[in-house]
Design a protein around this motif. Structure first.
Motif, PDB file in Angstrom:
ATOM      1  N   SER A   1       0.841  -1.188   0.000  1.00 36.15           N
ATOM      2  CA  SER A   1       0.000   0.000   0.000  1.00 36.15           C
ATOM      3  C   SER A   1       0.875   1.236   0.000  1.00 36.15           C
ATOM      4  N   ALA A   2       0.314   2.356  -0.417  1.00 41.43           N
ATOM      5  CA  ALA A   2       1.136   3.560  -0.567  1.00 41.43           C
ATOM      6  C   ALA A   2       0.582   4.760   0.192  1.00 41.43           C
ATOM      7  N   GLU A   3      -0.286   4.537   1.166  1.00 45.46           N
ATOM      8  CA  GLU A   3      -0.826   5.645   1.949  1.00 45.46           C
ATOM      9  C   GLU A   3       0.072   5.934   3.151  1.00 45.46           C
ATOM     10  N   SER A   4       0.008   7.156   3.627  1.00 44.46           N
ATOM     11  CA  SER A   4       0.610   7.523   4.905  1.00 44.46           C
ATOM     12  C   SER A   4      -0.517   7.733   5.909  1.00 44.46           C
ATOM     13  N   PHE A   5      -0.201   7.575   7.184  1.00 47.03           N
ATOM     14  CA  PHE A   5      -1.208   7.655   8.237  1.00 47.03           C
ATOM     15  C   PHE A   5      -0.826   8.741   9.238  1.00 47.03           C
ATOM     16  N   VAL A   6      -1.797   9.590   9.558  1.00 49.87           N
ATOM     17  CA  VAL A   6      -1.572  10.686  10.499  1.00 49.87           C
ATOM     18  C   VAL A   6      -2.187  10.294  11.845  1.00 49.87           C
ATOM     19  N   VAL A   7      -1.333  10.253  12.866  1.00 52.81           N
ATOM     20  CA  VAL A   7      -1.752   9.880  14.216  1.00 52.81           C
ATOM     21  C   VAL A   7      -1.691  11.124  15.083  1.00 52.81           C
ATOM     22  N   GLY A   8      -2.752  11.372  15.826  1.00 51.63           N
ATOM     23  CA  GLY A   8      -2.833  12.573  16.637  1.00 51.63           C
ATOM     24  C   GLY A   8      -1.962  12.516  17.881  1.00 51.63           C
ATOM     25  N   ALA A   9      -1.882  13.653  18.556  1.00 56.71           N
ATOM     26  CA  ALA A   9      -1.060  13.753  19.757  1.00 56.71           C
ATOM     27  C   ALA A   9      -1.529  12.823  20.866  1.00 56.71           C
ATOM     28  N   ASP A  10      -2.792  12.382  20.784  1.00 56.37           N
ATOM     29  CA  ASP A  10      -3.332  11.466  21.786  1.00 56.37           C
ATOM     30  C   ASP A  10      -3.211  10.006  21.378  1.00 56.37           C
ATOM     31  N   GLY A  11      -2.564   9.733  20.229  1.00 52.00           N
ATOM     32  CA  GLY A  11      -2.359   8.359  19.784  1.00 52.00           C
ATOM     33  C   GLY A  11      -3.448   7.807  18.888  1.00 52.00           C
ATOM     34  N   ARG A  12      -4.495   8.595  18.609  1.00 53.27           N
ATOM     35  CA  ARG A  12      -5.574   8.119  17.740  1.00 53.27           C
ATOM     36  C   ARG A  12      -5.243   8.359  16.271  1.00 53.27           C
ATOM     37  N   LEU A  13      -5.593   7.389  15.434  1.00 53.46           N
ATOM     38  CA  LEU A  13      -5.423   7.550  13.991  1.00 53.46           C
ATOM     39  C   LEU A  13      -6.471   8.542  13.496  1.00 53.46           C
ATOM     40  N   LEU A  14      -6.009   9.598  12.807  1.00 53.78           N
ATOM     41  CA  LEU A  14      -6.895  10.695  12.417  1.00 53.78           C
ATOM     42  C   LEU A  14      -7.174  10.773  10.923  1.00 53.78           C
ATOM     43  N   ALA A  15      -6.181  10.439  10.104  1.00 54.94           N
ATOM     44  CA  ALA A  15      -6.352  10.671   8.663  1.00 54.94           C
ATOM     45  C   ALA A  15      -5.363   9.839   7.874  1.00 54.94           C
ATOM     46  N   ARG A  16      -5.654   9.726   6.569  1.00 52.37           N
ATOM     47  CA  ARG A  16      -4.752   9.087   5.615  1.00 52.37           C
ATOM     48  C   ARG A  16      -4.304  10.114   4.590  1.00 52.37           C
ATOM     49  N   LEU A  17      -3.070   9.963   4.156  1.00 54.85           N
ATOM     50  CA  LEU A  17      -2.549  10.774   3.057  1.00 54.85           C
ATOM     51  C   LEU A  17      -2.387   9.870   1.848  1.00 54.85           C
ATOM     52  N   ALA A  18      -2.965  10.256   0.740  1.00 48.77           N
ATOM     53  CA  ALA A  18      -2.855   9.453  -0.475  1.00 48.77           C
ATOM     54  C   ALA A  18      -1.428   9.477  -1.007  1.00 48.77           C
ATOM     55  N   HIS A  19      -1.094   8.490  -1.816  1.00 46.01           N
ATOM     56  CA  HIS A  19       0.216   8.428  -2.452  1.00 46.01           C
ATOM     57  C   HIS A  19       0.502   9.703  -3.235  1.00 46.01           C
ATOM     58  N   ASP A  20       1.725  10.225  -3.066  1.00 50.55           N
ATOM     59  CA  ASP A  20       2.199  11.382  -3.825  1.00 50.55           C
ATOM     60  C   ASP A  20       1.350  12.631  -3.583  1.00 50.55           C
ATOM     61  N   THR A  21       0.844  12.786  -2.350  1.00 48.24           N
ATOM     62  CA  THR A  21       0.163  14.030  -2.001  1.00 48.24           C
ATOM     63  C   THR A  21       1.172  15.175  -2.091  1.00 48.24           C
ATOM     64  N   PRO A  22       0.837  16.293  -2.745  1.00 47.50           N
ATOM     65  CA  PRO A  22       1.794  17.398  -2.878  1.00 47.50           C
ATOM     66  C   PRO A  22       2.269  17.908  -1.523  1.00 47.50           C
ATOM     67  N   PRO A  23       3.528  18.354  -1.439  1.00 50.65           N
ATOM     68  CA  PRO A  23       4.074  18.833  -0.166  1.00 50.65           C
ATOM     69  C   PRO A  23       3.223  19.896   0.516  1.00 50.65           C
ATOM     70  N   GLU A  24       2.625  20.804  -0.257  1.00 49.79           N
ATOM     71  CA  GLU A  24       1.804  21.861   0.336  1.00 49.79           C
ATOM     72  C   GLU A  24       0.613  21.263   1.089  1.00 49.79           C
TER      73      GLU A  24
END
Length: 199
Positions: A164-187
Motif C-alpha cells: 500500500s502507498a498511503e501515509s497515516f496521520v496519528v494525533g497527539a493522543d495516539g488516535r489515527l486521524l487521517a490518511r494521506l494518499a500516495h504522492d500528495t503534494p508537499p503543500e
C-alpha cells in the motif's frame, strides 16, 4: 435596425455579464471525502538504529507513519520526497511537534542501520523502524496496510514487495486521524499536518 440601437443592446448585455461576474456566487464544490472508515491503528514497539521505539513515546506530537521498504524502486522514494517536502514547509517550532516514521515491510533486507541511512537521505528527522515478520504483519493489519513479496529476477535477492502507498496521520493522543494518499503534494502534506498539530 439602427447602429444606435445595436450599441444600446450590446451595452445592456455587457452590463448583465459584468453584473453576473460580480454578484453571482456559484455553490462551492465540497472537498472529496474519504468514505472508507479508518482502521483501528494503535501503538507499536519496533527497532530503530538507536534502539526500541514506541509510538506512545511520541504522545503530545503528531506522528506520520509510512509503510514501505528501502529497495522500493519508485513508490517509496516518491512518497518520502513528498513527505520531506511537506516537512520542509513547517517552521522549526512546528517540526518539534512532529514525528515521521518509515516502517519497513521488508525486515529480511532492511536492518535498522540501513533504514537510518536511507530515511536520513530524505530528512534527518525521519525515523526508520522495523521488526520481526510477525510484528510487522500484526501492525500492518491494524493499519489496513497490504504488502506481499513478489519474485523479480532483476531485484535484490530476487524479489520486490508490493505494498500500500498511503501515509497515516496519528494525533497527539495516539488516535489515527487521517490518511494521506500516495504522492500528495508537499503543500497539502504541510497543511494536513498543521491542522492536527497541538496548539
Amino acid at each position: 435596425m439602427s447602429n444606435r440601437f445595436l450599441v444600446a443592446v450590446i451595452v445592456v448585455l455587457l452590463s448583465l455579464l459584468v453584473g453576473l461576474g460580480l454578484f453571482w456566487k456559484p455553490a462551492s464544490v465540497p472537498p472529496p471525502v474519504d468514505l472508507n472508515p479508518l482502521p483501528p491503528g494503535g501503538d507499536f514497539v519496533l527497532q530503530s538504529a538507536n534502539g526500541p521505539v514506541a509510538l506512545r513515546d511520541y504522545r503530545g506530537r503528531v506522528s506520520v507513519l509510512y509503510f514501505g521498504y528501502t529497495f522500493c524502486p519508485d513508490i517509496c522514494p516518491t512518497n518520502l520526497t513528498a513527505l520531506s517536502g511537506g516537512m520542509a514547509l513547517l517552521t522549526p517550532a512546528e517540526r518539534e511537534k512532529l514525528a515521521v516514521f518509515f516502517i519497513s515491510v521488508d525486515p529480511q533486507r532492511d536492518t535498522p542501520e540501513h533504514l537510518k541511512t536511507y530515511v536520513e537521505f530524505f530528512d534527518r528527522q525521519m525515523i526508520g523502524v522495523t521488526g520481526s515478520p510477525a510484528e510487522i504483519a500484526e501492525l500492518a493489519g491494524r493499519y489496513g496496510v497490504f504488502y506481499a513479496a513478489q519474485p523479480a529476477e532483476t531485484a535484490g535477492d530476487g524479489y520486490v514487495v508490493d505494498h500500500s502507498a498511503e501515509s497515516f496521520v496519528v494525533g497527539a493522543d495516539g488516535r489515527l486521524l487521517a490518511r494521506l494518499a500516495h504522492d500528495t503534494p508537499p503543500e497539502q502534506v504541510a497543511a494536513l499536518i498543521r491542522q492536527y498539530l497541538p496548539k
